[in-house]
Structure formats: structure tokens, C-alpha cells
Design a protein around this motif. Structure first.
Motif, PDB file in Angstrom:
ATOM      1  N   UNK A  11       7.334  49.442  -8.791  1.00 15.62           N
ATOM      2  CA  UNK A  11       6.122  50.213  -8.515  1.00 15.62           C
ATOM      3  C   UNK A  11       4.911  49.338  -8.274  1.00 15.62           C
ATOM      4  N   UNK A  12       3.940  49.876  -7.544  1.00 15.12           N
ATOM      5  CA  UNK A  12       2.722  49.143  -7.231  1.00 15.12           C
ATOM      6  C   UNK A  12       3.017  47.911  -6.396  1.00 15.12           C
ATOM      7  N   UNK A  13       2.515  46.740  -6.842  1.00 13.85           N
ATOM      8  CA  UNK A  13       2.720  45.500  -6.077  1.00 13.85           C
ATOM      9  C   UNK A  13       4.180  45.062  -6.078  1.00 13.85           C
ATOM     10  N   UNK A  14       4.967  45.611  -7.008  1.00  9.11           N
ATOM     11  CA  UNK A  14       6.394  45.271  -7.113  1.00  9.11           C
ATOM     12  C   UNK A  14       7.220  46.367  -6.450  1.00  9.11           C
ATOM     13  N   UNK A  15       7.680  46.101  -5.236  1.00  9.89           N
ATOM     14  CA  UNK A  15       8.386  47.131  -4.460  1.00  9.89           C
ATOM     15  C   UNK A  15       9.877  47.204  -4.799  1.00  9.89           C
ATOM     16  N   UNK A  16      10.396  46.190  -5.509  1.00 12.18           N
ATOM     17  CA  UNK A  16      11.828  46.169  -5.789  1.00 12.18           C
ATOM     18  C   UNK A  16      12.598  45.777  -4.545  1.00 12.18           C
ATOM     19  N   UNK A  17      13.862  46.146  -4.487  1.00 13.53           N
ATOM     20  CA  UNK A  17      14.671  45.809  -3.310  1.00 13.53           C
ATOM     21  C   UNK A  17      14.428  46.855  -2.203  1.00 13.53           C
ATOM     22  N   UNK A  18      14.960  46.570  -1.028  1.00 12.85           N
ATOM     23  CA  UNK A  18      14.702  47.464   0.103  1.00 12.85           C
ATOM     24  C   UNK A  18      15.907  47.567   1.016  1.00 12.85           C
ATOM     25  N   UNK A 105      23.803  38.181 -12.295  1.00 14.37           N
ATOM     26  CA  UNK A 105      22.965  38.196 -11.093  1.00 14.37           C
ATOM     27  C   UNK A 105      22.098  39.450 -11.033  1.00 14.37           C
ATOM     28  N   UNK A 106      22.665  40.600 -11.435  1.00  9.06           N
ATOM     29  CA  UNK A 106      21.892  41.849 -11.430  1.00  9.06           C
ATOM     30  C   UNK A 106      20.750  41.760 -12.447  1.00  9.06           C
ATOM     31  N   UNK A 107      21.061  41.275 -13.642  1.00  7.42           N
ATOM     32  CA  UNK A 107      20.035  41.145 -14.680  1.00  7.42           C
ATOM     33  C   UNK A 107      18.937  40.171 -14.233  1.00  7.42           C
ATOM     34  N   UNK A 108      19.331  39.063 -13.602  1.00  6.16           N
ATOM     35  CA  UNK A 108      18.339  38.084 -13.154  1.00  6.16           C
ATOM     36  C   UNK A 108      17.412  38.685 -12.101  1.00  6.16           C
ATOM     37  N   UNK A 109      17.974  39.492 -11.198  1.00  4.99           N
ATOM     38  CA  UNK A 109      17.142  40.099 -10.149  1.00  4.99           C
ATOM     39  C   UNK A 109      16.135  41.068 -10.759  1.00  4.99           C
ATOM     40  N   UNK A 112      13.423  39.238 -12.873  1.00  3.15           N
ATOM     41  CA  UNK A 112      12.486  38.375 -12.140  1.00  3.15           C
ATOM     42  C   UNK A 112      11.134  39.047 -11.918  1.00  3.15           C
ATOM     43  N   UNK A 113      11.071  40.350 -12.122  1.00  5.17           N
ATOM     44  CA  UNK A 113       9.808  41.094 -12.010  1.00  5.17           C
ATOM     45  C   UNK A 113       8.716  40.455 -12.870  1.00  5.17           C
ATOM     46  N   UNK A 114       9.095  39.876 -14.009  1.00  9.64           N
ATOM     47  CA  UNK A 114       8.072  39.355 -14.928  1.00  9.64           C
ATOM     48  C   UNK A 114       7.290  38.200 -14.319  1.00  9.64           C
ATOM     49  N   UNK A 115       7.814  37.574 -13.269  1.00  8.27           N
ATOM     50  CA  UNK A 115       7.082  36.490 -12.622  1.00  8.27           C
ATOM     51  C   UNK A 115       5.803  37.005 -11.975  1.00  8.27           C
ATOM     52  N   UNK A 116       5.725  38.337 -11.759  1.00  5.59           N
ATOM     53  CA  UNK A 116       4.514  38.938 -11.193  1.00  5.59           C
ATOM     54  C   UNK A 116       3.517  39.336 -12.290  1.00  5.59           C
ATOM     55  N   UNK A 117       3.903  39.134 -13.544  1.00  8.01           N
ATOM     56  CA  UNK A 117       3.022  39.478 -14.655  1.00  8.01           C
ATOM     57  C   UNK A 117       2.265  38.240 -15.127  1.00  8.01           C
ATOM     58  N   UNK A 128      12.650  32.484 -19.519  1.00  7.74           N
ATOM     59  CA  UNK A 128      12.571  32.045 -18.119  1.00  7.74           C
ATOM     60  C   UNK A 128      13.609  32.814 -17.300  1.00  7.74           C
ATOM     61  N   UNK A 129      13.163  33.752 -16.436  1.00  7.93           N
ATOM     62  CA  UNK A 129      14.127  34.590 -15.702  1.00  7.93           C
ATOM     63  C   UNK A 129      14.954  33.831 -14.674  1.00  7.93           C
ATOM     64  N   UNK A 130      14.596  32.564 -14.400  1.00  9.54           N
ATOM     65  CA  UNK A 130      15.382  31.783 -13.435  1.00  9.54           C
ATOM     66  C   UNK A 130      16.495  30.988 -14.122  1.00  9.54           C
ATOM     67  N   UNK A 131      16.517  30.990 -15.462  1.00  6.00           N
ATOM     68  CA  UNK A 131      17.466  30.146 -16.204  1.00  6.00           C
ATOM     69  C   UNK A 131      18.698  30.923 -16.679  1.00  6.00           C
ATOM     70  N   UNK A 132      19.890  30.548 -16.214  1.00  3.66           N
ATOM     71  CA  UNK A 132      21.109  31.206 -16.702  1.00  3.66           C
ATOM     72  C   UNK A 132      21.274  31.064 -18.210  1.00  3.66           C
TER      73      UNK A 132
END
Length: 233
Positions: A11-18, A105-109, A112-117, A128-132
Motif C-alpha cells: 500500500x501507498x509507496x509500496x506497490x508490492x508485486x505486479x 525466497x517468498x519470505x525474503x520478498x 524486503x518491504x522494511x527497507x522502505x521504512x 537484515x532482510x537480504x541475509x539468508x
């Protein structure tokens, strides 16, 4: 079962996938609003709380915070998936250790929203959402509500496969930040793949959204009845 919190992902600036036309933030909101309408119409005794009812950005921690503040009995988060154009089907997720790289991979995607926070490192204990490795440690966090989360997830999955007639990829577990701090049974529903043209058409259509909402509603009704029978209510 007095209070349910309904969460439309992104939502808002975070559109998710498309997909070609549909955006995850919009589709998730439409399904959630229709689900809420069905619950309110048929179950006047259940209070419905929304994390968002419009196109606004809500931080992941705040979504769980809304549920905790409302002392909710159940948290339902709706999303849409993205992958290769051939991928299709629904998935219902609960918090838990991921068994495969695809689950990770689904959880990481979604995480990753938190990088916009702002201040996300403080907010999520340095996650760190980029770290396995971070996801592996984090997904071992098991809440006391995992049994009922899976119980509800299985009912949603059954409805999708039977009455709604969708292809299902099953009930799965992974570490989702949006479910992490919720202090009640909680599920994350991937309604289908916007990257698959047929599923995008279905999910971007009002009747498809209505069918999806009705499937979740029936699962909610069955779950509520079962729990209340077990508790002698």
C-alpha cells in the motif's frame, strides 16, 4: 472469537508485486475489504479491525501492533505472489522454519518491504532482510499460537481447493516479519501469481476477488465454530 484483524499487504509507496495491469497492493485491499464486508454482514458479534482501508503505507511492525492493541483472536494478511510466468496457485503461510529455498525466497520478498521504512534496524532488532542467515535464525521463532495458525491455514487451503476451485500449492511455513510480533494465531495468504496472466485476470476481476473473500470467510466461520465448540461456548 470476538475480534479479527484483516491486513491488506503493501500500500501507498509500496506497490508490492505486479502483473501486466494489476498491482498487489490494490488486489489485496479489494479482497480484504470484501472479506470484512462478509464477516460484518453475517457475524454481527465479531469486531473487524483493518490495518488499512485505503491506499496507504503501513509499516510491518505497525500491522502486528494494530492486531495486538485490538487484542485480536486472529490475524489474516492477504498478498499476491510473483515468480516465473508459468507459476500459479494459492499458498497459505504460517510463521515457522522454512523447509526449502523457495519458501525462503517468498519470505525474503515480503520482508524486503522494511527497507522502505525508516529506522528499520532498530525496529526489527537489527534484522537484515537480504541475509539468508537472518531468516534462518528468525524463522526458528515459534509462537504459542502455531497449532491454531495451522488449523486455520488448513481450512483456508481446503476452501480454495474445493468451493473456490483454485489450484493450491499448500500450507507452508516461513519467517514473515508481519506475523512475527502478532500475539494471536495468524496467517499470510498468497492469493495467486500476478505474474501468471490467467491468475492476474482472475485476481483483478471483482467476481474473482469475491470468490477468494468468500473462501476465506467460510474458513473463518468453520474455524470460529470449531474453536467455540472446543471451548464449550
Amino acid at each position: 472469537m470476538r475480534t479479527v484483524v484483516l491486513d491488506a499487504g503493501h500500500g501507498g509507496k509500496d506497490r508490492g508485486c505486479a502483473g501486466v495491469q494489476a498491482r498487489e497492493a490494490d488486489v489485496a485491499l479489494k479482497i480484504i475489504l470484501e472479506l470484512g464486508r462478509q464477516i460484518e454482514e453475517n457475524m454481527p458479534g465479531v469486531k473487524v479491525v483493518y490495518t488499512r482501508k485505503t491506499d496507504v503505507f503501513v509499516e510491518l511492525a505497525d500491522r502486528a501492533g494494530i492486531a495486538n492493541k485490538a487484542a485480536a483472536d486472529l490475524f489474516i494478511s492477504v498478498h499476491c505472489n510473483a515468480s516465473a510466468p508459468s507459476a500459479y496457485g494459492t499458498e497459505v503461510w504460517t510463521m515457522g522454519p522454512h523447509k526449502t529455498d523457495a519458501n525462503l525466497a517468498v519470505a525474503k520478498r515480503e520482508n524486503a518491504v522494511i527497507l522502505q521504512e525508516e529506522n528499520y534496524k532498530e525496529q526489527y532488532n537489527g534484522f537484515d532482510p537480504t541475509s539468508p542467515q537472518n531468516h534462518i535464525l528468525f524463522s526458528l521463532y515459534q509462537s504459542a499460537h502455531v497449532v491454531n495458525s495451522i488449523r486455520f491455514a488448513q481450512k483456508v487451503d481446503r476452501q480454495f481447493r474445493t468451493t473456490v476451485g483454485r489450484s493450491s500449492r499448500g500450507v507452508k511455513q516461513a519467517g514473515f516479519l508481519v506475523l512475527w510480533k502478532s500475539t494471536m494465531p495468524s496467517v499470510l495468504i498468497e492469493a495467486g501469481f500476478l505474474t501468471n496472466r490467467a491468475e492476474e485476470r482472475y485476481l483483478n476481476d471483482k467476481s474473482g476477488q469475491s470468490y477468494m473473500a468468500a473462501g476465506i470467510y467460510r474458513a473463518f466461520r468453520d474455524y470460529k465454530n470449531e474453536l467455540e465448540a472446543m471451548n464449550g461456548e
